[in-house]
Enzyme design. Structure first.
Site, short mmCIF file in Angstrom:
data_model
loop_
_atom_site.label_atom_id
_atom_site.label_comp_id
_atom_site.label_asym_id
_atom_site.label_seq_id
_atom_site.Cartn_x
_atom_site.Cartn_y
_atom_site.Cartn_z
N MET A 73 0.95 -1.05 -0.01
CA MET A 73 0.00 -0.05 -0.10
C MET A 73 0.94 1.29 -0.05
O MET A 73 1.64 1.48 0.82
CB MET A 73 -0.94 -0.08 1.36
CG MET A 73 -1.56 1.32 1.36
SD MET A 73 -2.86 1.66 0.29
CE MET A 73 -3.15 3.10 0.71
N SER A 74 0.79 2.34 -1.06
CA SER A 74 1.43 3.30 -0.87
C SER A 74 2.84 3.27 -1.22
O SER A 74 3.44 2.90 -1.89
CB SER A 74 0.71 4.11 0.16
OG SER A 74 1.23 5.50 0.00
#
Length: 225
Positions: free
Chosen positions: A93-94
């Site tokens: 994520m990210s």
């Protein structure tokens, strides 16, 4: 767990942790039913050094070699659990999604990667043929879909540019595009059974979508080395 189980390495986002990723993204139940292993490593200072401009926190400032760390994590799990080396996958994520691209650019141990709300920051000079599924919202202000400077990255490429880059790396055909509600999926078949897919969420923000975990696993399961 089978001795030759697949492995998914789940990389948390900036300010996240392995415990947070395990709690929030729903991998454990899916791993139990799907008979695969999930690893949740912790980045130093709750971040990963992706070697990109302006990113990311303490690991970036101190030059931490997170590629070597994650490679060692996979090696340790393989030694102790006997995972299938043809079925090793990375998602994140990210900041963790950005790290998954870094891994595909610098190692050859991952059969597929699945970045969520991340982008490829570095020049990827020696990319390894890897199946890719990328999930991203068009209204993401931290890692902008259209590239450029956001709140979390500086001078990132656009998501469609990165998708096109990997279609070239993987020697893909023209992508087929379908739309269902806010989701537009571009999917291209590639050499040696690989695939490059992009799921665009219209007006989606910087988050892990509820559908992401199952879609990522189904993609990974279909694309061993």
């Amino acid at each position: 767990m089978p001795a030759s189980a697949p492995l998914v390495v789940m990389l948390h986002g900036f300010s996240g942790s392995g415990v947070q990723a395990e709690s929030d993204y729903g991998w454990d139940g899916l791993a139990e039913s799907g008979k695969f292993v999930v690893a949740y490593p912790d980045g130093l200072g709750r971040a990963w050094n992706v070697n990109g401009e302006g990113c990311c926190g303490r690991p970036g400032r101190e030059g931490v070699d997170d590629v070597a760390f994650i490679t060692a994590v996979v090696g340790d799990i393989a030694k102790n659990l006997g995972i299938n080396p043809a079925k090793v996958y990375a998602t994140g994520m990210s900041n963790g999604g950005i790290m998954s691209y870094t891994l595909a650019c610098t190692t050859d141990i991952f059969s597929a990667i699945g970045p969520v709300a991340g982008i490829q920051l570095n020049p990827c000079q020696s990319p390894h043929p890897t199946s890719v599924i990328h999930i991203h919202g068009t209204a993401d202000r931290l890692v902008p879909y259209g590239g450029g400077q956001g709140f979390s990255v500086i001078n990132g490429a656009s998501v469609p540019q990165v998708d096109a880059f990997w279609r070239n790396v993987d020697q893909c055909g023209a992508p087929a595009v379908t739309t269902s509600g806010p989701l537009t999926t571009s999917s291209a078949g590639c050499a040696e059974g690989r695939q490059v897919a992009l799921i665009t969420i219209d007006q989606g923000v910087h988050e892990w979508p509820p559908f992401a975990t199952r879609v990522l696993w189904e993609f990974f399961a279909a694309h061993p080395r």
